[in-house]
Design a protein around this motif. Structure first.
Motif, PDB file in Angstrom:
ATOM      1  N   UNK A 308       1.951   1.029  -6.663  1.00  7.89           N
ATOM      2  CA  UNK A 308       2.820   1.630  -5.645  1.00  7.89           C
ATOM      3  C   UNK A 308       4.299   1.311  -5.931  1.00  7.89           C
ATOM      4  N   UNK A 309       4.554   0.068  -6.330  1.00  6.18           N
ATOM      5  CA  UNK A 309       5.940  -0.311  -6.640  1.00  6.18           C
ATOM      6  C   UNK A 309       6.513   0.574  -7.748  1.00  6.18           C
ATOM      7  N   UNK A 310       5.668   0.823  -8.758  1.00  2.00           N
ATOM      8  CA  UNK A 310       6.144   1.691  -9.844  1.00  2.00           C
ATOM      9  C   UNK A 310       6.320   3.123  -9.349  1.00  2.00           C
ATOM     10  N   UNK A 311       5.345   3.601  -8.583  1.00  2.00           N
ATOM     11  CA  UNK A 311       5.380   4.997  -8.136  1.00  2.00           C
ATOM     12  C   UNK A 311       6.595   5.248  -7.250  1.00  2.00           C
ATOM     13  N   UNK A 312       6.932   4.275  -6.396  1.00  2.40           N
ATOM     14  CA  UNK A 312       8.052   4.459  -5.473  1.00  2.40           C
ATOM     15  C   UNK A 312       9.402   4.132  -6.103  1.00  2.40           C
ATOM     16  N   UNK A 313       9.360   3.716  -7.369  1.00  2.66           N
ATOM     17  CA  UNK A 313      10.626   3.467  -8.078  1.00  2.66           C
ATOM     18  C   UNK A 313      11.286   2.156  -7.727  1.00  2.66           C
ATOM     19  N   UNK A 314      10.553   1.272  -7.035  1.00  4.73           N
ATOM     20  CA  UNK A 314      11.132  -0.015  -6.633  1.00  4.73           C
ATOM     21  C   UNK A 314      11.538  -0.836  -7.860  1.00  4.73           C
ATOM     22  N   UNK A 315      10.777  -0.674  -8.952  1.00  6.94           N
ATOM     23  CA  UNK A 315      11.031  -1.477 -10.153  1.00  6.94           C
ATOM     24  C   UNK A 315      11.842  -0.699 -11.188  1.00  6.94           C
ATOM     25  N   UNK A 316      12.324   0.483 -10.837  1.00  8.47           N
ATOM     26  CA  UNK A 316      13.094   1.289 -11.783  1.00  8.47           C
ATOM     27  C   UNK A 316      14.543   0.807 -11.811  1.00  8.47           C
ATOM     28  N   UNK A 317      15.335   1.366 -12.710  1.00  5.32           N
ATOM     29  CA  UNK A 317      16.733   0.938 -12.862  1.00  5.32           C
ATOM     30  C   UNK A 317      17.512   1.053 -11.557  1.00  5.32           C
ATOM     31  N   UNK A 318      17.161   2.036 -10.735  1.00  2.00           N
ATOM     32  CA  UNK A 318      17.890   2.238  -9.494  1.00  2.00           C
ATOM     33  C   UNK A 318      17.185   1.576  -8.322  1.00  2.00           C
ATOM     34  N   UNK A 319      16.051   0.943  -8.568  1.00  3.18           N
ATOM     35  CA  UNK A 319      15.263   0.362  -7.483  1.00  3.18           C
ATOM     36  C   UNK A 319      15.794  -0.979  -7.006  1.00  3.18           C
ATOM     37  N   UNK A 320      15.047  -1.567  -6.083  1.00  7.70           N
ATOM     38  CA  UNK A 320      15.488  -2.825  -5.490  1.00  7.70           C
ATOM     39  C   UNK A 320      15.396  -3.994  -6.469  1.00  7.70           C
ATOM     40  N   UNK A 321      14.393  -3.963  -7.333  1.00  6.14           N
ATOM     41  CA  UNK A 321      14.189  -5.062  -8.280  1.00  6.14           C
ATOM     42  C   UNK A 321      13.836  -4.485  -9.653  1.00  6.14           C
ATOM     43  N   UNK A 322      14.859  -4.103 -10.428  1.00  5.03           N
ATOM     44  CA  UNK A 322      14.579  -3.472 -11.728  1.00  5.03           C
ATOM     45  C   UNK A 322      13.768  -4.382 -12.649  1.00  5.03           C
ATOM     46  N   UNK A 323      12.769  -3.758 -13.274  1.00  5.43           N
ATOM     47  CA  UNK A 323      11.892  -4.477 -14.201  1.00  5.43           C
ATOM     48  C   UNK A 323      12.137  -3.940 -15.605  1.00  5.43           C
ATOM     49  N   UNK A 324      12.453  -4.830 -16.522  1.00  9.33           N
ATOM     50  CA  UNK A 324      12.605  -4.472 -17.936  1.00  9.33           C
ATOM     51  C   UNK A 324      13.595  -3.346 -18.205  1.00  9.33           C
TER      52      UNK A 324
END
Ligand SMILES: [Zn+2]
Lengths: 383, 382, 175
Positions: A308-324
C-alpha cells in the motif's frame, strides 16, 4: 566516545562490465573520488578497511592484491567481509575503528568486479556445502521462496511487486552512477522473463561492476575537513542462524534481523517514530519482492502494508518518506560495494549533494545492508 | 585511551585432520573452552568478531557456518575479518573501545585438510601475471629465504636451529600437532621441498580453532582477577608484487611493531619483552620476524638464534608453544599465538611456561612472504 | 564489446581480444573435502542405511531441528548425539519457487537442469524448515500449505540428494 562523521564519498560508474579497468584500477577510481571529495590525500588517511567477496573474482587475500589501488602501502589495512552486507559492514567498521580512538581518519572501500566470474554460482556456494548447496540457485532462489511466503501471508500480487521495481528504476534515472537506467512500466515487469516463480527478470537486481569509498573521521578532524559532515547517529547489526531453513528467511512476513537491527538502531539514536522522524531511507532491496518484506520490517508500517505504501506513493520521491532515491539495489548491485553505496547515498542526502535525486531538507537518513542467511546492518546518519 | 583485556582463552588441539568435526563443531570446542575459562556463557557476550577465509573454507561467506556456535544467531552482531585471527583480535579490541560493546568474543577456525593448499595459495598471486608461473605459499617463501640468505649471510644451519627449537618446544604443548625431537642434521637432511626449504623448514597445514574473550576496562575487573591487558596493537601491509619488495626485509612488520610499541610505551623491545609467539610458517621466517619485531638489528636474526636467547632457557624465548612450524591453522594460527601469549602472561602455560612473564608479544601474518603483519603486545599491567 | 573478437585458446587459459581491451578466461577448480561432523554423520548414516530423516530435540526448549547440530540455535544449550531423533518424512510446503534459468552448479561445474521446483518444507513436528527439491516443477500446481512426502533414492550414498525430492500427497489438501 566522540562523534564520527562521513567527510568524503566516492563512487565509480556502475556498469555490467567495467572492461576498461582491472580491479585494482576500479578500487582506485573510487578512492580518488572519495579523497577528492574530502580534499585529502592518501597521506591523511590513518587506516583502510576493504570489503570484497573473494570468490567473485577468485582472488584470495584481495586486500593485498588491490593495495596499489587502495593506497594502503605501509598502512594498517584490514579486510572485512560478510557477503551481501559487506559494504554496510565496512561502513560500520569505519565507525567502530574511528570511535575506538585508534585512528582519526579511516578510508573504507567496497568493491566487486562481478563480470569476472559466474556470480550466481559463487553466490550458491555461500550455502552450506554439504546441506544446502545442491538446492541453491544463487540469490534468486531463496528470495523467490520468501516472496512466495509473503504472497501467501498477505495476499500480495505480482503487480504489487512490479510497482516497486518501476519506482526503483524511475529513481535510478536521476542517478548518473546507477547501472540500469530503465524507463519501464508495470506491464514491462509483469511481461519480463520468469526467472524463478514469482520472481521475474525485472523484479531482480542486476550484477554490476564498481566500487564505493568513504572517509570516516572523528569529531574534531571531521570539522577541520569540512563543515558539511554526515554524522553517524547509530549503527546496529543482526545476524541469524546458520541454515537458511532455520530463521532469517523463514518468516515471509518480515526479515527478523532487519526488524531487530532497526529497533536497536532507533533506540540508540533516540528515534521513537521512525516514519515521522526519518527523512529518507536507502534500503538494500535485492529484489522488488524483498523490498515489500524488508519495508514491513522497518517499523514504519503494520505487517503487510508495504504494498500500500508503494501504491500510494508514500515511498516515492515526492512522498512522505522517500525510499532509495538512488534507484537502490534493483538498479545497481556490485555486491561488495552495494551496502556501502546505501550508506554513501544516505550521506549524500544528508549533505545535500545528491543532485537530481536529492530529497529536500534531509536531517535524518537511514541506510541498511542485507546478506548472508538473512543478515542486516543499519546505519543512521544525521546532519 | 582506555585499555581492553583478554579475560578468557580457548583452543582445540591442532591436528593434521579433524574428520569427526564440522567447522561449527570444531569452533564450538574452542568457544566453549574460552567461555568456561572466563566463567561466562553466551548471554554475557556483547558481540562477536570471527576470522576465517572463503578460500580455505570453500564457501562464499565462510562465517555463515559459525553463527550458532558463536552464539550470534539473531541476538547479536557478528562480523568477519577475512584474514588472520590477530587482525580479528585488534578489530575486536576496537569494537570494545568504541563503547558499543563491553565484551567481544573473537573466534577463528580453519581446516587446512579440507582444501587444496597449492591451489588456494596460488590464488593469492596476481591472476594475470603470476599465477601461471605456479607460485604458491612454499615457492614464494623459498624465493624469500634465498634472498634473505644472500643478503645477510643467513645459513641453512641457522634456519634449521629454529625448526629444532620449535619442534622441541612443541613437546611441552599438548595442543601442538608436531612435537619432535630433531637434530640439526635431521633438518638439513630432510627432503628438499623448494630450494632452499627442506621438509622440516616448512610448517604443516593443520585443522584447528581458537577463541579469545575481550572485555572493557570496567567489565574486565568484574570478570576476572587475572586480566591480560592489550597494551598495544598495530598492523601494516607491504607492496603486493614480490618484485616490488626487498624480500630480505620485513618493512610492514617493522611498521606494525612500531605502532604497537608506541601504544604500549615500549622503547627497547629486546629488553622489555619477556616472551614472543611469532607466525613462523617457515624456519627462516622466525629469524626475519625477530628482526622485524626489533629483538635484534636487521640481518642479525641468525646471530640471535646462535646466541641462545630465544631458547626456552634464554632471556627472550620465542615460540614456547612450538610455533606455527609445529601446527599451522592458517587464519587461526595468529589467534593461537594470542592465546599462547595470554597464557604466558597469566603464568598458566604449564610445561611451556616461561618464568616471570610481564610482557608478551603475539604476531600474526597474512598474505604471502609476510606481506601483511599484525603485532599485539600483552601485559600483566595496563 | 565492440570490434571483432578473436579467440585464442591455449591450455586452460583463454584470451579474448577486441580492438583494445583484453579479457583472459581461466577455469579455477578447487577441490574440497568437507567433514559432515559428528552430528551430520548421524543424519547421513541414517538416511543412507535406513531412509530415516534425523533431527535433534533440544532438551531445554523442546524444539526439534533438522539437521541435527551441536547447539540449539534458539537457546544455545549444548546438545548431545543422544538427543537425535527420527522425524517425519512428510510435511508442508511453507515457501517455494520454480527455478527457470540456467546456472552452473558449484558442486558439479555443470549447468543444472531446469526448470525445477524447490521449497522450504516444514516436516511434521519439526520447528525449522528443510530446504529441498520438489517433484513438481509447474508452479501453477504448487502452493504454500501443500502436503508433501520425501521420496528416497533406491541407491543412497549419504548425501542430501538421497532424498530425491518431495512429492505432492494427493487428496490431503492444505494444513
Ligand atoms: Zn532450545
Amino acid at each position: 566516545m566522540g562523534r564520527v562523521g562521513i567527510v568524503g564519498i566516492g563512487q565509480t560508474q556502475f556498469r555490467s562490465k567495467r572492461e576498461d579497468v582491472n580491479s585494482v584500477e576500479l578500487v582506485n577510481e573510487a578512492v580518488r573520488a572519495a579523497l577528492a571529495d574530502a580534499q585529502l590525500t592518501i597521506k591523511d588517511i590513518d587506516a583502510i578497511i576493504i570489503g570484497n567477496m573473494e570468490h567473485f573474482e577468485s582472488i584470495n587475500y584481495s586486500e593485498m592484491w588491490t593495495i596499489d589501488g587502495s593506497g594502503g602501502y605501509m598502512k594498517p589495512v584490514m579486510k572485512i567481509t560478510t557477503g551481501g552486507t559487506t559494504g554496510s559492514t565496512i561502513a560500520c567498521a569505519g565507525f567502530y575503528q574511528v570511535s575506538s580512538g585508534m585512528f582519526d581518519r579511516v578510508l573504507v572501500i567496497g568493491w566487486e568486479h562481478l563480470s569476472e566470474s559466474d556470480t550466481t554460482g559463487a553466490i550458491a556456494s555461500c550455502s552450506d556445502p554439504i546441506w544446502e548447496r545442491s538446492v541453491m540457485a544463487g540469490a534468486v532462489g531463496p528470495l523467490a521462496i520468501v516472496a512466495s511466503e509473503y504472497m501467501r501471508i498477505h495476499g500480495t500480487t505480482e503487480e504489487d511487486a512490479a510497482r516497486v521495481a518501476v519506482q526503483a528504476h524511475k529513481n535510478a534515472l536521476n542517478n548518473p552512477y546507477a547501472h540500469l537506467h530503465l524507463d519501464i512500466t508495470v506491464d514491462d515487469v509483469l511481461n519480463s522473463a520468469m526467472l524463478s516463480y514469482p520472481m521475474k527478470l525485472l523484479d531482480m537486481c542486476p550484477t554490476s561492476d564498481g566500487a564505493c569509498a568513504m572517509v570516516f573521521a572523528e569529531d574534531k578532524s571531521a570539522r577541520e575537513i569540512t563543515d558539511n559532515v554526515a554524522w553517524v547517529k547509530s549503527v546496529a547489526t543482526r545476524h541469524d542462524t546458520a541454515f537458511f531453513g532455520d530463521g532469517g528467511l523463514k518468516h515471509g512476513d518480515k526479515l527478523r534481523s532487519l526488524y531487530l537491527a532497526t529497533e536497536e538502531a532507533y533506540t540508540r539514536a533516540g528515534i521513537k517514530n521512525p516514519f515521522k522522524e526519518l527523512d529518507v531511507i536507502e534500503m538494500y532491496e535485492p529484489s522488488s519482492w524483498s523490498a515489500l518484506t524488508w519495508v514491513d520490517s522497518l517499523h514504519i508500517c503494520e505487517p503487510g502494508e508495504a504494498p500500500k505504501l508503494f501504491e500510494e506513493g508514500v515511498l516515492s520521491m515526492k512522498g512522505e518518506l522517500p525510499l532509495n532515491p538512488s534507484g537502490g539495489v534493483i538498479s545497481t548491485n556490485p555486491i561488495g560495494a552495494t551496502g556501502a553505496v546505501r550508506v554513501a547515498e544516505a550521506a549524500l542526502q544528508i549533505r545535500g549533494m545528491a543532485d537530481r535525486r536529492q530529497v529536500p531538507d534531509v536531517e535524518l537518513a537511514m541506510a541498511t545492508g542485507f546478506g548472508g542467511s538473512g543478515w542486516s546492518d543499519v546505519m543512521i546518519l544525521e546532519r | 585511551m582506555k585499555k581492553v583485556a583478554i579475560v578468557g582463552v580457548g583452543q582445540t588441539k591442532q591436528e593434521a585432520s579433524k574428520p569427526h568435526q564440522s567447522f561449527a563443531e570444531m569452533l564450538y570446542e574452542a568457544v566453549k573452552a574460552a567461555l568456561n575459562d572466563a566463567n561466562m556463557w553466551f548471554d554475557d557476550i556483547g558481540n562477536v568478531v570471527s576470522a576465517s577465509s572463503d578460500f580455505w573454507d570453500g564457501r562464499t561467506i565462510s562465517n555463515m557456518a559459525i553463527q550458532d556456535v558463536t552464539g550470534t544467531t539473531y541476538k547479536k552482531t557478528e562480523s568477519k575479518v577475512a584474514s588472520d585471527g590477530t587482525y580479528a583480535t585488534v578489530y575486536g579490541m576496537m569494537r570494545t573501545l568504541s563503547e558499543y560493546y563491553d565484551t567481544t568474543l573473537v573466534a577463528a577456525h580453519c581446516k587446512g585438510s579440507e582444501g587444496n593448499t597449492r591451489i588456494i595459495t596460488n590464488a593469492i598471486f596476481d591472476p594475470l601475471y603470476q599465477r601461471a608461473i605456479g607460485l604458491d605459499a612454499i615457492s614464494g617463501a623459498a624465493l624469500q629465504a634465498r634472498r634473505y640468505m644472500t643478503k645477510y649471510g643467513i645459513t641453512e644451519e641457522q634456519m634449521a636451529k629454529v625448526s629444532v627449537k620449535n619442534h622441541g618446544n612443541a613437546r611441552n604443548n599438548p595442543y601442538a600437532q608436531l612435537p619432535m625431537d630433531l637434530k640439526i642434521d635431521d633438518v638439513l637432511n630432510s627432503r628438499m621441498i623448494s630450494d632452499p626449504l627442506k621438509l622440516y623448514d616448512c610448517s604443516p597445514i593443520s585443522d584447528g580453532a581458537a577463541a579469545v574473550i575481550l572485555a572493557s576496562e570496567d567489565k574486565a575487573k568484574e570478570i576476572t582477577d587475572n586480566p591480560v591487558w592489550i597494551r598495544g596493537a598495530g598492523y601494516s601491509i607491504d607492496a603486493f608484487y614480490l618484485t616490488d619488495r626487498d624480500l630480505a626485509e620485513c618493512d610492514s612488520l617493522r611498521a606494525a611493531a612500531s605502532m604497537a610499541y608506541r601504544m604500549a610505551g615500549i622503547t627497547d623491545p629486546g629488553r622489555q619483552i619477556d616472551v614472543a609467539e611469532v607466525y613462523d610458517s617457515f624456519s627462516y621466517q622466525e629469524l626475519m620476524w625477530t628482526e622485524g619485531l626489533g629483538f635484534c638489528k636487521p640481518g642479525e636474526g641468525g646471530k640471535l638464534i646462535d646466541s641462545g636467547r630465544t631458547q626456552m632457557d634464554g632471556d627472550l624465548p620465542v615460540n614456547p608453544s612450538g610455533g606455527v612450524i609445529s601446527a599451522h591453522t592458517v587464519t587461526t594460527a595468529g589467534l593461537v599465538r594470542v592465546v599462547e601469549a595470554a597464557l604466558q602472561v597469566r603464568g598458566e602455560a604449564d610445561k611451556r611456561q616461561v618464568p616471570d612473564v610481564n610482557t608478551a608479544v603475539a604476531h600474526g601474518t597474512s598474505g604471502y612472504c609476510g606481506q601483511g603483519n599484525c603485532v599485539i603486545v600483552l601485559g600483566r599491567e595496563k | 564489446m565492440v570490434g571483432a573478437k578473436v579467440g585464442v585458446t591455449s591450455g586452460r587459459a583463454k584470451q579474448e581480444f577486441n580492438d583494445e581491451l583484453l579479457r583472459i578466461t581461466m577455469m579455477v577448480d578447487i577441490p574440497y573435502n568437507f567433514s559432515a561432523g559428528t552430528f551430520g554423520s548421524i543424519f547421513f548414516r541414517e538416511l543412507k542405511d535406513s531412509r530415516r530423516i534425523m533431527g535433534i530435540k533440544c532438551n531445554k526448549c523442546g524444539e526439534i531441528f533438522v539437521p541435527p547440530r551441536v547447539l540449539c540455535p534458539e537457546c544455545l544449550v549444548e546438545l548431545s548425539i543422544d538427543d537425535c531423533i527420527e522425524v517425519s518424512s512428510e510435511g508442508t510446503v511453507e515457501g517455494f519457487t520454480v527455478v527457470n534459468f540456467p546456472f552452473i552448479d558449484p558442486n558439479t561445474g555443470k549447468v543444472r537442469n531446469y526448470p525445477y521446483g524447490t521449497g522450504n518444507i516444514k516436516l511434521d513436528g519439526v520447528s525449522n524448515l528443510l530446504w529441498h527439491f520438489l517433484k513438481e516443477s509447474d508452479y501453477s500446481k504448487i502452493h504454500n500449505g501443500m502436503r508433501v512426502r520425501a521420496v528416497f533414492e533406491d541407491k543412497r550414498v549419504g548425501l542430501p540428494s538421497d532424498i530425491r525430492y518431495f512429492e505432492t500427497i494427493e487428496g490431503e489438501g492444505e494444513k
